[in-house]
Design an enzyme around this catalytic site. Structure first.
Site, PDB file in Angstrom:
ATOM      1  N   CYS A  40      -1.985 -29.623  38.846  1.00  0.00           N
ATOM      2  CA  CYS A  40      -1.946 -28.958  37.535  1.00  0.00           C
ATOM      3  C   CYS A  40      -1.375 -29.905  36.472  1.00  0.00           C
ATOM      4  O   CYS A  40      -0.682 -30.869  36.779  1.00  0.00           O
ATOM      5  CB  CYS A  40      -1.082 -27.707  37.657  1.00  0.00           C
ATOM      6  SG  CYS A  40      -0.747 -26.836  36.131  1.00  0.00           S
ATOM      7  N   HIS A  41      -1.656 -29.601  35.207  1.00  0.00           N
ATOM      8  CA  HIS A  41      -1.165 -30.441  34.110  1.00  0.00           C
ATOM      9  C   HIS A  41       0.354 -30.549  34.082  1.00  0.00           C
ATOM     10  O   HIS A  41       0.898 -31.559  33.668  1.00  0.00           O
ATOM     11  CB  HIS A  41      -1.646 -29.886  32.765  1.00  0.00           C
ATOM     12  CG  HIS A  41      -3.068 -30.214  32.480  1.00  0.00           C
ATOM     13  ND1 HIS A  41      -4.097 -29.337  32.756  1.00  0.00           N
ATOM     14  CD2 HIS A  41      -3.645 -31.327  31.987  1.00  0.00           C
ATOM     15  CE1 HIS A  41      -5.237 -29.905  32.431  1.00  0.00           C
ATOM     16  NE2 HIS A  41      -5.005 -31.107  31.971  1.00  0.00           N
ATOM     17  N   THR A  42       1.040 -29.485  34.502  1.00  0.00           N
ATOM     18  CA  THR A  42       2.499 -29.502  34.462  1.00  0.00           C
ATOM     19  C   THR A  42       3.063 -30.562  35.414  1.00  0.00           C
ATOM     20  O   THR A  42       4.077 -31.195  35.115  1.00  0.00           O
ATOM     21  CB  THR A  42       3.049 -28.107  34.813  1.00  0.00           C
ATOM     22  OG1 THR A  42       2.346 -27.151  34.029  1.00  0.00           O
ATOM     23  CG2 THR A  42       4.524 -28.002  34.506  1.00  0.00           C
ATOM     24  N   HIS A  62       3.168 -27.210  42.409  1.00  0.00           N
ATOM     25  CA  HIS A  62       3.609 -25.820  42.235  1.00  0.00           C
ATOM     26  C   HIS A  62       2.472 -24.816  42.365  1.00  0.00           C
ATOM     27  O   HIS A  62       2.661 -23.650  42.073  1.00  0.00           O
ATOM     28  CB  HIS A  62       4.298 -25.660  40.871  1.00  0.00           C
ATOM     29  CG  HIS A  62       3.383 -25.924  39.723  1.00  0.00           C
ATOM     30  ND1 HIS A  62       3.055 -27.188  39.311  1.00  0.00           N
ATOM     31  CD2 HIS A  62       2.691 -25.082  38.929  1.00  0.00           C
ATOM     32  CE1 HIS A  62       2.223 -27.113  38.299  1.00  0.00           C
ATOM     33  NE2 HIS A  62       1.970 -25.852  38.051  1.00  0.00           N
ATOM     34  N   GLU A  63       1.278 -25.284  42.821  1.00  0.00           N
ATOM     35  CA  GLU A  63       0.172 -24.328  42.991  1.00  0.00           C
ATOM     36  C   GLU A  63      -0.171 -24.203  44.467  1.00  0.00           C
ATOM     37  O   GLU A  63      -1.278 -24.515  44.884  1.00  0.00           O
ATOM     38  CB  GLU A  63      -1.063 -24.791  42.208  1.00  0.00           C
ATOM     39  CG  GLU A  63      -0.907 -24.688  40.710  1.00  0.00           C
ATOM     40  CD  GLU A  63      -2.250 -24.786  39.979  1.00  0.00           C
ATOM     41  OE1 GLU A  63      -2.219 -24.836  38.757  1.00  0.00           O
ATOM     42  OE2 GLU A  63      -3.303 -24.806  40.625  1.00  0.00           O
ATOM     43  N   CYS A  92      12.598 -11.023  41.479  1.00  0.00           N
ATOM     44  CA  CYS A  92      13.650 -10.547  42.387  1.00  0.00           C
ATOM     45  C   CYS A  92      13.609  -9.031  42.546  1.00  0.00           C
ATOM     46  O   CYS A  92      14.160  -8.479  43.476  1.00  0.00           O
ATOM     47  CB  CYS A  92      15.024 -10.991  41.893  1.00  0.00           C
ATOM     48  SG  CYS A  92      15.676 -10.043  40.487  1.00  0.00           S
ATOM     49  N   CYS A  95      16.825  -7.686  38.792  1.00  0.00           N
ATOM     50  CA  CYS A  95      17.492  -8.040  37.542  1.00  0.00           C
ATOM     51  C   CYS A  95      16.973  -7.166  36.393  1.00  0.00           C
ATOM     52  O   CYS A  95      15.991  -6.439  36.536  1.00  0.00           O
ATOM     53  CB  CYS A  95      17.289  -9.526  37.228  1.00  0.00           C
ATOM     54  SG  CYS A  95      15.620  -9.938  36.677  1.00  0.00           S
ATOM     55  N   CYS A  98      13.301  -7.827  35.667  1.00  0.00           N
ATOM     56  CA  CYS A  98      12.370  -7.378  36.707  1.00  0.00           C
ATOM     57  C   CYS A  98      12.205  -5.851  36.679  1.00  0.00           C
ATOM     58  O   CYS A  98      11.140  -5.339  36.997  1.00  0.00           O
ATOM     59  CB  CYS A  98      12.845  -7.822  38.091  1.00  0.00           C
ATOM     60  SG  CYS A  98      12.406  -9.530  38.478  1.00  0.00           S
ATOM     61  N   CYS A 106      11.868 -13.231  35.317  1.00  0.00           N
ATOM     62  CA  CYS A 106      12.982 -12.893  36.205  1.00  0.00           C
ATOM     63  C   CYS A 106      14.195 -13.770  35.877  1.00  0.00           C
ATOM     64  O   CYS A 106      14.070 -14.963  35.614  1.00  0.00           O
ATOM     65  CB  CYS A 106      12.562 -13.110  37.651  1.00  0.00           C
ATOM     66  SG  CYS A 106      13.874 -12.876  38.864  1.00  0.00           S
ATOM     67  N   ARG A 110      17.113 -18.753  37.474  1.00  0.00           N
ATOM     68  CA  ARG A 110      16.615 -19.676  36.451  1.00  0.00           C
ATOM     69  C   ARG A 110      17.356 -21.008  36.385  1.00  0.00           C
ATOM     70  O   ARG A 110      16.735 -22.061  36.402  1.00  0.00           O
ATOM     71  CB  ARG A 110      16.699 -19.021  35.067  1.00  0.00           C
ATOM     72  CG  ARG A 110      15.701 -17.943  34.848  1.00  0.00           C
ATOM     73  CD  ARG A 110      15.819 -17.367  33.450  1.00  0.00           C
ATOM     74  NE  ARG A 110      15.037 -18.127  32.477  1.00  0.00           N
ATOM     75  CZ  ARG A 110      13.727 -18.018  32.324  1.00  0.00           C
ATOM     76  NH1 ARG A 110      13.043 -17.204  33.092  1.00  0.00           N
ATOM     77  NH2 ARG A 110      13.091 -18.712  31.413  1.00  0.00           N
ATOM     78  N   CYS A 169      -0.828 -20.448  39.559  1.00  0.00           N
ATOM     79  CA  CYS A 169      -0.477 -20.918  38.218  1.00  0.00           C
ATOM     80  C   CYS A 169      -1.591 -20.605  37.221  1.00  0.00           C
ATOM     81  O   CYS A 169      -1.665 -19.528  36.670  1.00  0.00           O
ATOM     82  CB  CYS A 169      -0.141 -22.411  38.250  1.00  0.00           C
ATOM     83  SG  CYS A 169       0.319 -23.079  36.653  1.00  0.00           S
ATOM     84  N   ARG A 362     -10.277 -27.955  38.505  1.00  0.00           N
ATOM     85  CA  ARG A 362      -9.124 -28.133  39.379  1.00  0.00           C
ATOM     86  C   ARG A 362      -9.480 -29.002  40.590  1.00  0.00           C
ATOM     87  O   ARG A 362     -10.522 -28.812  41.202  1.00  0.00           O
ATOM     88  CB  ARG A 362      -8.644 -26.784  39.940  1.00  0.00           C
ATOM     89  CG  ARG A 362      -7.499 -26.149  39.170  1.00  0.00           C
ATOM     90  CD  ARG A 362      -6.252 -27.007  39.125  1.00  0.00           C
ATOM     91  NE  ARG A 362      -5.169 -26.283  38.513  1.00  0.00           N
ATOM     92  CZ  ARG A 362      -4.905 -26.254  37.194  1.00  0.00           C
ATOM     93  NH1 ARG A 362      -5.650 -26.941  36.360  1.00  0.00           N
ATOM     94  NH2 ARG A 362      -3.900 -25.540  36.727  1.00  0.00           N
TER      95      ARG A 362
HETATM   96 CU    CU Z   1       0.524 -25.185  36.779  1.00  0.00          CU
HETATM   97 ZN    ZN Z   2      14.429 -10.628  38.571  1.00  0.00          ZN
END
Ligand code: CU
Ligand code: ZN
Length: 368
Positions: A40-42, A62-63, A92, A95, A98, A106, A110, A169, A362
């Site tokens: 992915c670009h990120t 992350h995918e 979660c 919180c 959520c 969430c 973080r 993602c 992709r």
């Molecule tokens: Cu991504």
């Molecule tokens: Zn949460």
């Protein structure tokens, strides 16, 4: 255990695929064997060094999609053998955010996640005793990963991992922007700026919401053809008159819903200006560069246009990613055209090259 992973050692340098150590999952954590992972670009953005909050060494990716191998103490919602999609945006379920239907942001982990740590402030990844950080809490350019239980969505095992990973993602971000952030209504007119993974997902989301007209804007005729496959009714090659042409196509008023999926602030501006007077909603799904600002003439807002931002499409990951994948399995979402290239982990840098050349939507890494 020893695993093979693609490590970002130094910003601006190619990733180095190598053997690293991965510790057992601790309380609330899960060991996942990855089957597939999108590029992915990120990932590229962080690898390039452009992201000022980036860090090294880290395992990018992350995918991811894979199978639960083992679980740590206290894990109740997942068991070995479960098929999962990784969530950089966890849920979660406890919180304040959520428990509120208005957001998917969430609050549980973080700070530690932003630092590349698991929730207890440490890492399971290391090399010769030196910690390696967990990118986005996921680190899925690897044969295995350890992740918090709250950051894994349990999905239908019949769905192939090289398709479900796209829901981790970009695809969910686009679908969700239309379905959960904007909540597009049946019969409406929509404009989607950008026909990459997120924009094409937004087109599909508008179609699922039964929009009557879906105008897609991009520079590439090939990508616009892909948008047509996903349900776009009108295709527009972007130029300096894009906004004027959209107004003309919509009786002079603009669209009920507009979506920005390029990350370019000038395009965000066009998306605001293309939203209808009185109730037009512009949803920003693209991520702009750090420090960039969006210029909006206040008159556009006073006369009824609204602007919303959408992170991960507003999707509450553990609840809604499985639902989106069920709709894919039911034939409602055509995922196959998005999978442009299949790579091995050793070819991960090739995935970045293809992305920079805008070759395909992709590239997906398959593990065997
Ligand atoms: Cu991504
Ligand atoms: Zn949460």
């Amino acid at each position: 255990m020893k695993i093979r992973a693609a490590v970002l050692e130094e910003f601006g340098q190619p990733l180095e695929v190598q053997e690293v150590d991965l510790a057992e999952p601790k309380a609330g954590e899960v060991l996942v064997r990855l089957e597939a992972c999108g590029v992915c670009h990120t990932d590229l953005y962080t690898a390039s060094g452009a992201d000022p909050s980036g860090y090294t060494p880290t395992v990018l990716g992350h995918e991811g999609a894979g199978v639960v191998e083992s679980v740590g103490p206290g894990v109740e919602s997942l068991a070995p053998g479960d098929h999962v999609v990784t969530l950089f945006s966890p849920q979660c379920r406890e919180c304040e955010h959520c428990r509120d239907p208005r957001t998917n942001l969430c609050l549980a982990i973080r700070e530690e996640q932003n630092l590349g740590h698991l929730p207890d402030g440490s890492t399971r990844l290391s090399r010769d005793g030196e910690p390696i950080r967990h990118f986005m809490g996921t680190s899925t350019f690897a044969e295995y990963t350890v992740m918090p239980e709250i950051a894994l969505a349990k999905v239908n095992p019949e769905a192939p991992a090289d398709r479900t990973c796209l829901f981790a993602c970009g695809l969910s971000t686009g679908l969700g922007a239309a379905m959960f952030t904007a909540k597009v209504t049946a019969g409406s007119t929509c404009v989607v700026f950008g026909a990459g993974m997120v924009g094409l997902g937004a087109v599909a989301g508008c179609r699922l919401q039964e929009a009557e007209r879906i105008i897609c804007v991009d520079l590439s005729p090939d990508r616009l053809e892909m948008a047509r496959e996903q349900g776009a009714t009108d295709l527009l090659e972007a130029d300096e008159d894009t906004v004027a042409r959209i107004l003309e196509m919509t009786g002079g008023f603009g669209a009920d819903y507009t979506f920005e999926a390029t990350g370019l602030v000038q395009v965000m501006q066009q998306a605001v200006e293309s939203a209808r007077m009185a109730w037009g909603l512009c949803t920003i799904a693209g991520v702009a560069g750090k420090g960039e600002t969006l210029d909006i003439v206040p008159r556009l807002l006073i006369t009824g246009r609204r602007v919303a931002g959408s992170s991960f499409g507003g999707v509450k990951g553990r609840d809604q990613v499985p639902e989106l994948i069920d709709r894919y399995l039911a034939g409602e979402i055509n995922v196959d055209p998005f999978l442009s290239h299949q790579l091995s982990l050793d070819d991960v840098n090739r995935g970045f090259e293809l992305m920079e050349a805008q070759d395909g939507i992709r590239s997906v890494i398959k593990f065997d």
